[in-house]
Design a protein around this motif. Structure first.
Motif, PDB file in Angstrom:
ATOM      1  N   ALA A 148       0.699  -1.156   0.048  1.00 32.93           N
ATOM      2  CA  ALA A 148       0.213  -0.048   0.044  1.00 32.93           C
ATOM      3  C   ALA A 148       0.864   1.432   0.075  1.00 32.93           C
ATOM      4  O   ALA A 148       0.646   2.340  -0.654  1.00 32.93           O
ATOM      5  N   GLY A 149       2.120   1.253   0.766  1.00 33.90           N
ATOM      6  CA  GLY A 149       3.016   2.461   0.643  1.00 33.90           C
ATOM      7  C   GLY A 149       3.574   2.584  -0.597  1.00 33.90           C
ATOM      8  O   GLY A 149       3.663   3.704  -1.181  1.00 33.90           O
ATOM      9  N   CYS A 150       3.994   1.500  -1.184  1.00 33.68           N
ATOM     10  CA  CYS A 150       4.588   1.706  -2.497  1.00 33.68           C
ATOM     11  C   CYS A 150       3.420   2.251  -3.830  1.00 33.68           C
ATOM     12  O   CYS A 150       3.918   3.095  -4.408  1.00 33.68           O
ATOM     13  N   MET A 151       2.374   1.703  -3.489  1.00 30.34           N
ATOM     14  CA  MET A 151       1.372   2.346  -4.285  1.00 30.34           C
ATOM     15  C   MET A 151       1.276   3.714  -4.195  1.00 30.34           C
ATOM     16  O   MET A 151       1.025   4.645  -4.956  1.00 30.34           O
ATOM     17  N   LEU A 152       1.024   4.289  -2.834  1.00 33.38           N
ATOM     18  CA  LEU A 152       0.975   5.688  -2.493  1.00 33.38           C
ATOM     19  C   LEU A 152       1.944   6.700  -3.046  1.00 33.38           C
ATOM     20  O   LEU A 152       1.977   7.674  -3.730  1.00 33.38           O
ATOM     21  N   ILE A 153       3.190   6.024  -2.699  1.00 34.86           N
ATOM     22  CA  ILE A 153       4.352   6.913  -3.018  1.00 34.86           C
ATOM     23  C   ILE A 153       4.701   7.141  -4.395  1.00 34.86           C
ATOM     24  O   ILE A 153       4.970   7.821  -5.185  1.00 34.86           O
ATOM     25  N   GLY A 154       4.238   5.803  -5.081  1.00 35.31           N
ATOM     26  CA  GLY A 154       4.385   5.656  -6.453  1.00 35.31           C
ATOM     27  C   GLY A 154       3.621   6.750  -7.420  1.00 35.31           C
ATOM     28  O   GLY A 154       4.003   7.130  -8.312  1.00 35.31           O
ATOM     29  N   GLN A 155       2.477   6.577  -6.827  1.00 38.58           N
ATOM     30  CA  GLN A 155       1.301   7.631  -7.425  1.00 38.58           C
ATOM     31  C   GLN A 155       1.851   9.018  -7.354  1.00 38.58           C
ATOM     32  O   GLN A 155       1.859   9.992  -8.377  1.00 38.58           O
ATOM     33  N   GLY A 156       2.340   9.441  -6.258  1.00 37.59           N
ATOM     34  CA  GLY A 156       2.861  10.780  -5.784  1.00 37.59           C
ATOM     35  C   GLY A 156       4.172  11.010  -7.008  1.00 37.59           C
ATOM     36  O   GLY A 156       4.366  12.159  -7.633  1.00 37.59           O
ATOM     37  N   VAL A 157       5.017  10.129  -6.890  1.00 34.29           N
ATOM     38  CA  VAL A 157       6.270  10.190  -7.794  1.00 34.29           C
ATOM     39  C   VAL A 157       5.874  10.389  -9.357  1.00 34.29           C
ATOM     40  O   VAL A 157       6.371  11.205  -9.810  1.00 34.29           O
ATOM     41  N   GLN A 158       4.871   9.418  -9.606  1.00 37.87           N
ATOM     42  CA  GLN A 158       4.519   9.542 -10.888  1.00 37.87           C
ATOM     43  C   GLN A 158       4.033  10.834 -11.282  1.00 37.87           C
ATOM     44  O   GLN A 158       4.192  11.495 -12.437  1.00 37.87           O
ATOM     45  N   SER A 159       3.130  11.348 -10.402  1.00 38.77           N
ATOM     46  CA  SER A 159       2.595  12.881 -10.810  1.00 38.77           C
ATOM     47  C   SER A 159       3.854  13.775 -11.083  1.00 38.77           C
ATOM     48  O   SER A 159       3.654  14.584 -12.006  1.00 38.77           O
ATOM     49  N   LEU A 160       4.682  13.897 -10.147  1.00 32.66           N
ATOM     50  CA  LEU A 160       5.845  14.762 -10.095  1.00 32.66           C
ATOM     51  C   LEU A 160       6.681  14.354 -11.331  1.00 32.66           C
ATOM     52  O   LEU A 160       7.198  15.688 -11.990  1.00 32.66           O
ATOM     53  N   VAL A 161       6.798  13.289 -11.661  1.00 37.38           N
ATOM     54  CA  VAL A 161       7.847  12.831 -13.032  1.00 37.38           C
ATOM     55  C   VAL A 161       6.994  13.625 -14.090  1.00 37.38           C
ATOM     56  O   VAL A 161       7.713  14.084 -15.011  1.00 37.38           O
ATOM     57  N   PHE A 162       5.692  13.082 -14.118  1.00 37.45           N
ATOM     58  CA  PHE A 162       5.002  13.472 -15.478  1.00 37.45           C
ATOM     59  C   PHE A 162       4.859  15.164 -15.458  1.00 37.45           C
ATOM     60  O   PHE A 162       5.159  15.699 -16.800  1.00 37.45           O
ATOM     61  N   GLN A 163       4.677  15.801 -14.513  1.00 35.95           N
ATOM     62  CA  GLN A 163       4.824  17.284 -14.791  1.00 35.95           C
ATOM     63  C   GLN A 163       6.154  17.940 -14.917  1.00 35.95           C
ATOM     64  O   GLN A 163       6.219  18.860 -15.650  1.00 35.95           O
ATOM     65  N   GLN A 164       7.229  17.164 -14.439  1.00 38.08           N
ATOM     66  CA  GLN A 164       8.542  17.543 -14.873  1.00 38.08           C
ATOM     67  C   GLN A 164       8.905  17.430 -16.398  1.00 38.08           C
ATOM     68  O   GLN A 164       9.624  18.016 -17.209  1.00 38.08           O
ATOM     69  N   TYR A 165       8.178  16.095 -16.715  1.00 39.95           N
ATOM     70  CA  TYR A 165       8.331  15.934 -18.189  1.00 39.95           C
ATOM     71  C   TYR A 165       7.725  16.780 -19.034  1.00 39.95           C
ATOM     72  O   TYR A 165       8.381  17.174 -20.120  1.00 39.95           O
ATOM     73  N   LEU A 166       6.470  17.352 -18.666  1.00 44.25           N
ATOM     74  CA  LEU A 166       5.799  18.442 -19.626  1.00 44.25           C
ATOM     75  C   LEU A 166       6.662  19.687 -19.442  1.00 44.25           C
ATOM     76  O   LEU A 166       6.594  20.262 -20.504  1.00 44.25           O
ATOM     77  N   GLN A 167       7.274  19.853 -18.492  1.00 40.78           N
ATOM     78  CA  GLN A 167       8.181  20.984 -18.294  1.00 40.78           C
ATOM     79  C   GLN A 167       9.110  20.996 -19.087  1.00 40.78           C
ATOM     80  O   GLN A 167       9.551  22.074 -19.926  1.00 40.78           O
ATOM     81  N   VAL A 168       9.799  20.175 -19.235  1.00 45.27           N
ATOM     82  CA  VAL A 168      11.072  20.074 -20.003  1.00 45.27           C
ATOM     83  C   VAL A 168      10.793  19.786 -21.696  1.00 45.27           C
ATOM     84  O   VAL A 168      11.381  20.806 -22.484  1.00 45.27           O
ATOM     85  N   CYS A 169       9.684  19.074 -21.878  1.00 43.65           N
ATOM     86  CA  CYS A 169       9.188  19.410 -23.157  1.00 43.65           C
ATOM     87  C   CYS A 169       8.784  20.762 -23.673  1.00 43.65           C
ATOM     88  O   CYS A 169       9.021  21.336 -24.797  1.00 43.65           O
ATOM     89  N   THR A 170       8.235  21.399 -22.899  1.00 44.80           N
ATOM     90  CA  THR A 170       7.678  22.857 -23.135  1.00 44.80           C
ATOM     91  C   THR A 170       8.870  23.569 -23.233  1.00 44.80           C
ATOM     92  O   THR A 170       9.100  24.318 -24.111  1.00 44.80           O
ATOM     93  N   ASP A 171      10.159  23.478 -22.353  1.00 46.96           N
ATOM     94  CA  ASP A 171      11.381  24.384 -22.723  1.00 46.96           C
ATOM     95  C   ASP A 171      12.065  23.833 -23.782  1.00 46.96           C
ATOM     96  O   ASP A 171      12.645  24.841 -24.419  1.00 46.96           O
ATOM     97  N   THR A 172      12.149  22.497 -24.172  1.00 43.77           N
ATOM     98  CA  THR A 172      12.685  22.309 -25.459  1.00 43.77           C
ATOM     99  C   THR A 172      12.218  22.807 -26.490  1.00 43.77           C
ATOM    100  O   THR A 172      12.518  23.366 -27.319  1.00 43.77           O
ATOM    101  N   GLY A 173      10.529  22.767 -26.582  1.00 48.46           N
ATOM    102  CA  GLY A 173       9.881  23.542 -27.822  1.00 48.46           C
ATOM    103  C   GLY A 173      10.211  25.058 -27.811  1.00 48.46           C
ATOM    104  O   GLY A 173      10.264  25.421 -28.811  1.00 48.46           O
ATOM    105  N   ALA A 174      10.256  25.707 -26.655  1.00 50.39           N
ATOM    106  CA  ALA A 174      10.492  26.922 -26.657  1.00 50.39           C
ATOM    107  C   ALA A 174      11.989  27.209 -27.141  1.00 50.39           C
ATOM    108  O   ALA A 174      12.063  28.404 -27.742  1.00 50.39           O
ATOM    109  N   GLY A 175      12.817  26.695 -26.921  1.00 54.98           N
ATOM    110  CA  GLY A 175      14.331  26.585 -27.205  1.00 54.98           C
ATOM    111  C   GLY A 175      14.299  26.435 -28.888  1.00 54.98           C
ATOM    112  O   GLY A 175      15.016  27.241 -29.250  1.00 54.98           O
TER     113      GLY A 175
END
Length: 332
Positions: free
Chosen positions: A214-241
């Protein structure tokens, strides 16, 4: 005040976690320790408290004394972003946790509560993707392609790759981590259901297993959200460049066009280059990783379904593939 060090923040956080694990082990095995247990425990408690204090001190964000919160004064609309936020971009002054949670935007959001946000209220963009800096990098790579045109044909893709390739690879790594976390959820759910089913048997699994899943599922969901938002940010910065590089290069070329070239490249064609073509090239970064991520997810999902359902899973895949041309015929 200085900017928080990302390396120190990660180091102190790692030290705190390790200290907590050591203290938990000491409590679990205290009956095997000698008479010096109390002294050892006191030292470790002191070290943990000191580490937490150092972590808290390093976590304190940089004080932005340049920032002015507008209240009822409408004359501050002429205030430049440099005088409101300072010379650097807000994200460049943020520590690693602030960047992960995007809390560096809090001053701007706080300002929006008292007045309507205008262009003058925005901070500078990060220096690594500003048109001035990134266009110089792209120009040097593009000039290298032109200088070596005798060996190979100049390639715009190679020049762009040398300019933003590292950031693009970082986005791919984040996308891979996100896909791995998405794949882990059904596996952890299967293990959790297996644990719940074992409770009704004569040899149930330890309760710690259930807490762990249960703890791994909870932590994994939080990390998944953080990683996905950072992925979108990196893609946006790459496109802007990419957009900044191409737009600046086209503008420099336009102002040097001869009279004959101006007759061939009309204002409409030049405007199309800026507004359509550059936007399309820069927008590729938003979904380019799907080229390899999509097939990878299909293969992994098929493998998991095959492990659960057996060969019958391929019947569903065949039906899905046959339905693609059927749906296209129906829609057209």
């Amino acid at each position: 005040m200085r900017k928080s060090s990302d390396i120190l923040l990660l180091y102190w956080l790692f030290t705190i976690v390790v200290s907590l694990v050591i203290l938990h082990t000491d409590f679990a095995t205290r009956y095997t320790l000698s008479a010096t247990y109390s002294a050892v425990l006191m030292v470790r408690y002191t070290m943990l408290a000191l580490t937490f204090v150092l972590f808290s001190v390093e976590l304190v964000p940089r004080k932005m004394s340049e920032y002015v919160l507008a209240e009822d004064d409408d004359d501050d609309d002429d205030m430049t972003s440099a005088s409101r936020f300072g010379v650097q971009a807000l994200v460049e002054d943020a520590n690693i946790f602030s960047r992960l949670a995007f809390s560096w935007m809090s001053p701007l959001l706080k300002l929006s509560q008292s007045k309507q946000i205008t262009e003058n209220d925005l901070s500078e963009i990060p220096s690594d993707i500003t048109p001035v800096n990134i266009s110089e990098i792209f120009d040097s790579h593009w000039q290298f392609e032109i200088d070596n045109c005798e060996k190979r044909a100049p390639s715009l893709i190679r020049a762009l790759w040398k300019t933003v390739g590292v950031r693009y690879i970082l986005g791919g790594v984040l996308k891979l981590i996100f896909d791995m976390l998405v794949t882990m959820k059904p596996l952890l759910l299967s293990q959790l259901l297996g644990f719940a089913a074992s409770l009704a048997t004569e040899s149930p699994q330890p309760m710690s297993y259930g807490y762990f899943y249960a703890g791994c599922m909870l932590i994994g969901q939080g990390v998944q959200s953080l990683v996905f938002q950072q992925y979108l940010q990196v893609c946006t910065d790459t496109g802007a460049g990419i957009k900044s590089s191409l737009t600046t290069t086209i503008y420099k070329k336009v102002i040097r066009l001869s009279n004959e070239a101006r007759q061939e490249y009309t204002t409409g064609k030049i405007t199309t280059l800026f507004s359509v073509d550059v936007e399309r090239v820069g927008g590729v970064t938003d979904f380019a990783h799907v080229v390899w991520s999509g097939p990878l997810q299909i293969v992994v999902a098929t493998g998991l379904l095959y492990n659960t359902l057996g060969w019958s899973v391929f019947a569903g895949i065949v039906i899905m593939l046959l339905s693609i041309p059927l749906n296209r015929r129906i829609t057209t």
